[in-house]
Design an enzyme around this catalytic site. Structure first.
Site, mmCIF file in Angstrom:
data_model
loop_
_atom_site.group_PDB
_atom_site.id
_atom_site.type_symbol
_atom_site.label_atom_id
_atom_site.label_comp_id
_atom_site.label_asym_id
_atom_site.label_seq_id
_atom_site.Cartn_x
_atom_site.Cartn_y
_atom_site.Cartn_z
ATOM 1 N N GLU A 263 -27.844 -1.668 20.101
ATOM 2 C CA GLU A 263 -26.597 -1.844 20.849
ATOM 3 C C GLU A 263 -25.446 -2.051 19.881
ATOM 4 O O GLU A 263 -25.552 -2.836 18.938
ATOM 5 C CB GLU A 263 -26.653 -3.064 21.784
ATOM 6 C CG GLU A 263 -27.608 -2.943 22.948
ATOM 7 C CD GLU A 263 -27.604 -4.206 23.816
ATOM 8 O OE1 GLU A 263 -26.648 -5.018 23.700
ATOM 9 O OE2 GLU A 263 -28.553 -4.389 24.600
ATOM 10 N N GLU A 317 -19.785 -1.301 33.781
ATOM 11 C CA GLU A 317 -20.616 -1.977 34.776
ATOM 12 C C GLU A 317 -19.785 -3.034 35.493
ATOM 13 O O GLU A 317 -19.632 -4.163 35.018
ATOM 14 C CB GLU A 317 -21.839 -2.615 34.113
ATOM 15 C CG GLU A 317 -22.788 -1.609 33.483
ATOM 16 C CD GLU A 317 -24.040 -2.267 32.938
ATOM 17 O OE1 GLU A 317 -25.030 -2.389 33.667
ATOM 18 O OE2 GLU A 317 -24.003 -2.681 31.765
ATOM 19 N N LYS A 320 -21.155 -6.697 36.295
ATOM 20 C CA LYS A 320 -21.529 -7.626 35.239
ATOM 21 C C LYS A 320 -20.792 -8.951 35.417
ATOM 22 O O LYS A 320 -19.574 -8.971 35.639
ATOM 23 C CB LYS A 320 -21.179 -7.046 33.864
ATOM 24 C CG LYS A 320 -22.200 -6.074 33.310
ATOM 25 C CD LYS A 320 -23.330 -6.824 32.640
ATOM 26 C CE LYS A 320 -24.229 -5.886 31.863
ATOM 27 N NZ LYS A 320 -25.353 -6.572 31.242
ATOM 28 N N GLU A 326 -16.744 -7.880 29.829
ATOM 29 C CA GLU A 326 -18.156 -7.587 30.092
ATOM 30 C C GLU A 326 -18.330 -6.368 30.983
ATOM 31 O O GLU A 326 -19.366 -5.711 30.946
ATOM 32 C CB GLU A 326 -18.835 -8.796 30.742
ATOM 33 C CG GLU A 326 -19.214 -9.890 29.777
ATOM 34 C CD GLU A 326 -20.228 -9.423 28.744
ATOM 35 O OE1 GLU A 326 -21.289 -8.890 29.138
ATOM 36 O OE2 GLU A 326 -19.962 -9.577 27.546
#
Length: 496
Positions: A263, A317, A320, A326
């Protein structure tokens, strides 16, 4: 107005660090409108993304990825770790269901056992090594251990005193887990999986780390970070962290385990206290990271040996939890529209395509099947679209469902009308996208020839938006080609 991005990653397969490095993407699913697996894979194919990491072993995704050649890392989620780490038979069943049932049609290359377990789920740490061993034993029993590697992604925060890299070491409180983990990786020919986030290093440094140093931007020699022990100069946080991992492993007498970064990325939007989470910075970081990896630059400790890296992440997303940042690490939104254009000129085998003028009209996900059917009938009739490619045996017949057929008809009409925005509405069941819906030999109007992945995919829930009952289709209900031709001719006679 959203800035457009198109990512094309041309990567070469490889398990060891000695082979050419590649760039892949992580696929998170915390979206309120998560695209169907076939749509996800269509986006991957359209962008030529050849390596992906899943945070689970979703059956729909594994089916959709079959026969695409895309290399897939699957994961044992943290919530399943305790069960697998305490039972060899549970691990064997997991491998049977999620790997053996799909391989080799789905090109699974690695299993991530948990994610940042030491820092995110420390109570499961005592069973982590057993879980990896049990998964590996099940792969050995299926003669798949050479093709599929087993490891566990670690947060870079487990490395203490990471600068200068030459004096880095792992948090000693985890040595009882890390030493057997590294021993397992070495004995099985696997790699250390590491999550590296220069964004957080920069944010937490209280101004010590310059922004340009975090973003891979060029620095004058007097601004570069110097390892006081080796006198090696570092121009970015990423390389320094990778080298810190090499030195930390060497401190424990492990010197031949390659590193893969599972990541890394940068958020494109943040709260008021995150002023550097911007589109421009996200673009700079990911563009520079991709170029850095694919140029085979390597790190100061291991020059010329680049580290394969998975960008976090494919989609924004929105579900999240936590700060706004985030929710905004993605390269694309849920519709498959790029968040920004990666700056990938002069990046070797990477090609960046600005597709501002390459738009397509597709059936809207979740649209009512009856309304789709009515719109399809209209497009192939009054709309005067040539729907003959949708006949059985023709290039666009498969997949034989109303969504795929409507998409072809809608896009053909849209291009026929000069891509006018109001030509892609169809009473609200269509939308404009920059993702080429072409697949296999079915090339859509305006396509540049990049293939999608809708063909021959039978992932769950694609054929119907309701129950298992078949949806009514213009060419559905399995009417013969002759009847279809008659209907098209009749429409033509009435409306021409």
């Amino acid at each position: 107005m959203a800035v457009l991005l198109l990512l094309l990653l041309l990567a070469i397969s490889g398990v060891t660090a000695e082979e050419d490095a590649y760039v892949g993407v992580n696929i998170g699913t915390d979206l309120s409108d998560m695209p169907h697996p076939t749509q996800v894979v269509a986006l991957l194919k359209a962008q030529n993304i050849r390596h992906v990491r899943l945070y689970d072993a979703d059956q729909g995704m594994l089916v959709a990825l079959a026969k695409t050649g895309i290399q897939v890392m699957i994961s044992v989620p943290n919530e399943q770790l305790l069960g697998i780490g305490q039972s060899n038979s549970t691990a064997a069943n997991w491998v049977s269901k999620n790997i053996v049932a799909h391989y080799p049609a789905t090109n699974i290359t690695a299993v991530c056992v948990g994610s940042e377990v030491l820092t995110a789920l420390p109570n499961a740490a005592p069973v982590l090594v057993n879980a990896m061993k049990y998964i590996h034993s099940a792969l050995v029993a299926s003669n798949l251990d050479n093709q599929i590697k087993v490891s566990t992604p670690l947060s870079s925060s487990v490395i203490l005193d990471s600068f200068p890299p030459s004096q880095a070491f792992f948090n000693r409180s985890w040595n009882q887990v890390l030493v057997p983990t590294l021993s397992f990786l070495q004995s099985t020919g696997s790699y250390l999986m590491l999550n590296i986030y220069p964004y957080y290093d920069y944010m937490q440094s209280n101004g010590v780390i310059p922004l340009d140093y975090a973003l891979f931007k060029p620095l004058p020699p007097n601004k570069e970070a110097v390892d006081s022990n080796t006198l090696v100069h570092y121009t970015n946080v990423f390389d320094a962290t990778v080298d810190a991992a090499y030195f930390a492993m060497a401190f424990l007498n492990f010197t031949n385990i390659p590193v893969i970064v599972t990541e890394s990325g940068w958020p494109s939007k943040g709260d008021a206290n995150e002023p550097d989470a911007t589109l421009d910075n996200a673009n700079s970081y990911n563009s520079n990271l991709i170029r850095h990896v694919l140029n085979q630059t390597g790190t100061p400790k291991r020059p010329g040996i680049a580290v394969s890296t998975y960008i976090y992440e494919l989609y924004n997303e929105d579900l999240k939890p936590g700060p706004i940042s985030e929710k905004n690490w993605g390269l694309f939104d849920a519709n498959g529209d790029p968040v920004y254009i990666l700056r990938l000129t002069e990046s070797g085998s990477v090609l960046a395509n600005d597709t501002t003028n390459q738009t397509y009209c597709t059936a809207r996900d979740g649209a009512d099947p009856k309304m789709l059917q009515a719109a399809l009938d209209w497009a192939c009739g009054p709309g005067k679209v040539d729907c003959s490619p949708l006949l059985q045996g023709q290039p666009c017949y498969e997949p034989d469902n109303v969504i795929a057929h409507a998409t072809y008809a809608f896009d053909t009409y849209y291009h026929k009308m000069g891509k006018a925005p109001d030509a892609c509405d169809f009473n609200g069941v269509a939308s404009i996208t920059t993702t080429d819906p072409s697949h296999g030999s079915c090339m859509f109007p305006g396509s540049l020839g990049r293939n999608g992945t809708l063909t021959n995919i039978t992932a769950p829930s694609m054929n119907s938006t309701t129950s298992n009952a078949p949806s009514r289709k213009f060419y559905g209900l399995r009417v013969t080609d002759l009847l279809m031709l008659i209907k098209i001719v009749l429409w033509s006679v009435i409306f021409l």
